[in-house]
Design a protein around this motif. Sequence first.
Motif, mmCIF file in Angstrom:
data_model
loop_
_atom_site.group_PDB
_atom_site.id
_atom_site.type_symbol
_atom_site.label_atom_id
_atom_site.label_comp_id
_atom_site.label_asym_id
_atom_site.label_seq_id
_atom_site.Cartn_x
_atom_site.Cartn_y
_atom_site.Cartn_z
ATOM 1 N N ARG A 65 18.487 -38.059 5.595
ATOM 2 C CA ARG A 65 19.819 -38.638 5.661
ATOM 3 C C ARG A 65 20.612 -38.226 4.429
ATOM 4 N N ILE A 66 21.739 -37.599 4.661
ATOM 5 C CA ILE A 66 22.644 -37.202 3.578
ATOM 6 C C ILE A 66 23.923 -37.997 3.768
ATOM 7 N N GLY A 67 24.191 -38.913 2.858
ATOM 8 C CA GLY A 67 25.313 -39.822 3.055
ATOM 9 C C GLY A 67 25.057 -40.685 4.267
ATOM 10 N N GLU A 68 25.950 -40.590 5.253
ATOM 11 C CA GLU A 68 25.797 -41.356 6.490
ATOM 12 C C GLU A 68 25.362 -40.478 7.661
ATOM 13 N N SER A 69 25.023 -39.213 7.393
ATOM 14 C CA SER A 69 24.661 -38.279 8.462
ATOM 15 C C SER A 69 23.206 -37.860 8.338
ATOM 16 N N ARG A 70 22.649 -37.414 9.440
ATOM 17 C CA ARG A 70 21.259 -36.950 9.477
ATOM 18 C C ARG A 70 21.236 -35.438 9.633
ATOM 19 N N PHE A 71 20.328 -34.802 8.886
ATOM 20 C CA PHE A 71 20.178 -33.352 8.909
ATOM 21 C C PHE A 71 18.698 -33.001 9.055
ATOM 22 N N ARG A 72 18.450 -31.945 9.799
ATOM 23 C CA ARG A 72 17.073 -31.483 9.977
ATOM 24 C C ARG A 72 16.765 -30.391 8.946
ATOM 25 N N VAL A 73 15.638 -30.512 8.278
ATOM 26 C CA VAL A 73 15.236 -29.537 7.256
ATOM 27 C C VAL A 73 14.701 -28.285 7.946
ATOM 28 N N ILE A 74 15.327 -27.142 7.680
ATOM 29 C CA ILE A 74 14.874 -25.884 8.272
ATOM 30 C C ILE A 74 14.346 -24.909 7.227
ATOM 31 N N GLY A 75 14.475 -25.254 5.932
ATOM 32 C CA GLY A 75 13.990 -24.344 4.906
ATOM 33 C C GLY A 75 13.947 -24.998 3.546
ATOM 34 N N VAL A 76 13.145 -24.404 2.663
ATOM 35 C CA VAL A 76 13.031 -24.866 1.278
ATOM 36 C C VAL A 76 13.289 -23.672 0.374
ATOM 37 N N ALA A 118 30.899 -26.096 7.355
ATOM 38 C CA ALA A 118 31.644 -27.016 8.211
ATOM 39 C C ALA A 118 31.068 -28.425 8.127
ATOM 40 N N SER A 119 29.749 -28.529 7.993
ATOM 41 C CA SER A 119 29.123 -29.844 7.845
ATOM 42 C C SER A 119 29.530 -30.488 6.536
ATOM 43 N N ALA A 120 29.623 -29.687 5.469
ATOM 44 C CA ALA A 120 30.061 -30.218 4.173
ATOM 45 C C ALA A 120 31.519 -30.653 4.230
ATOM 46 N N ARG A 121 32.322 -29.916 4.981
ATOM 47 C CA ARG A 121 33.736 -30.283 5.111
ATOM 48 C C ARG A 121 33.874 -31.647 5.789
ATOM 49 N N ASN A 122 33.045 -31.880 6.799
ATOM 50 C CA ASN A 122 33.074 -33.176 7.480
ATOM 51 C C ASN A 122 32.486 -34.286 6.610
ATOM 52 N N LEU A 123 31.392 -33.952 5.895
ATOM 53 C CA LEU A 123 30.693 -34.950 5.085
ATOM 54 C C LEU A 123 31.587 -35.478 3.969
ATOM 55 N N PHE A 124 32.308 -34.577 3.307
ATOM 56 C CA PHE A 124 33.127 -34.969 2.155
ATOM 57 C C PHE A 124 34.610 -35.065 2.495
ATOM 58 N N ASN A 125 34.946 -34.834 3.750
ATOM 59 C CA ASN A 125 36.352 -34.842 4.168
ATOM 60 C C ASN A 125 37.175 -33.923 3.265
ATOM 61 N N ALA A 126 36.662 -32.706 3.105
ATOM 62 C CA ALA A 126 37.263 -31.742 2.180
ATOM 63 C C ALA A 126 37.728 -30.523 2.962
ATOM 64 N N PRO A 127 39.002 -30.421 3.280
ATOM 65 C CA PRO A 127 39.496 -29.255 4.025
ATOM 66 C C PRO A 127 39.564 -27.978 3.197
ATOM 67 N N SER A 128 39.562 -28.112 1.876
ATOM 68 C CA SER A 128 39.686 -26.931 1.019
ATOM 69 C C SER A 128 38.339 -26.569 0.411
ATOM 70 N N LEU A 129 38.277 -25.337 -0.098
ATOM 71 C CA LEU A 129 37.048 -24.813 -0.706
ATOM 72 C C LEU A 129 37.081 -25.001 -2.218
#
Length: 401
Positions: free
Chosen positions: A178-189, A210-221
């Motif tokens: 769980r990262i913040g309020e979202s769930r992510f599947r680990v595919i690599g280390v 795109a997931s980071a943009r949604n997670l942090f509500n950040a439209p810019s880089l």
Amino acid sequence: MKPQDTLQFSYQALRAYPGRTALILLAMCIGVAAIILLTSLGEGARLYVIGQFQGLGSNLLIVLPGRSETTGGAPPMLGTTPRDLTLDDALALQRSPAIKDVAPIILGAAPVAYESREREVTIMGSTPALLSARQLDLALGQSLPDTNPRVATAVCLLGETVWKELFGNRPALGAWVRIGESRFRVIGVLAGKGQSLGSDMSDMVVIPVASARNLFNAPSLFRIIVTASSQGQLPQAEQDIEQIIRQRHDGENDITIIAQDSLIGTFDNILGALTWALGGIAAISLIVAGILIMNVMLVAVSQRKAEIGLLKALGAPTSQVLRLFLTEATLLASAGGVLGLVLGLGGVLVLNQAVPDFSAQPPLWALIASVLITFFTGLLFGSIPARQAARLDPVAALSGR
């Protein structure tokens, strides 16, 4: 008097006054050791900083939003900008044939949890190009999926430290965190990379941009990392980046492009000058030691007037007396220089053992310069009492006047 006799006479004279000899040797030793230690620290800092930039990747360009003119200071690593960089800006750069990889970056911090364990870490949103651009390797699993970067995917790569903290010795591939309020599947280390300009990739989690943009509500880089197709393509890649972004930003040239080579060259020059400055500061101690040699030998001349008078009464020419005292000063300086080299190199070895991540290395010029400065300092400051001794009248010297 033969040269070997001069050496033997000077050596016996030094042995006759062990306290005075030890004091001068200590002063010269400390001066040489100071030069070696300080220049080693400066050289170590230079190599460390260059290594940090080289660890970012080869043929690297970093695109930052804003220009120094718009932020009123240095190139804006952070600060207000007239227009943000977007994911579409980054994808547009792929049109340039001079560019190999384009990795858009979004940074943030969030708690990462697995079962009962939780850890606050830096989250980096990017694309599969990040691994190539930053020269990152995978210890386990696979990279981010090479799909449409505008589409969020609930997958992540764990840094080595994060994996160990959350999973211990258990496998992480396929697990859900769980990262913040979202769930992510680990595919690599990620394989251990260590520190790079203050960012520890081992203590990060990488997710799709795109997931980071949604997670942090950040439209810019935060920034865009670009690698050129080759070293020779760097100027063309930089020109293409400016042209593409200018077209997309209504003709405004509102970005700053930092080339890795220019950063390395700038820091190399700055820290190289710092190393020379540190060496110069330490060399002052050798001048102080030379003054000590002069003062002590001036006292020695007054103590050894009878000896000097006897030599001159036995027919020793003025030049011979001069050579005797200059030989004593040279022997003292040379011995102090050798002892200082041993002490300084030993100090560097101890420093490297105590701080293994920082490799202090004495530059060759510092080793040579410290010995030469020691030798000429002893010769220069020893010449004054030597000339005074050579000018003594033999009769007056024998009578102790």
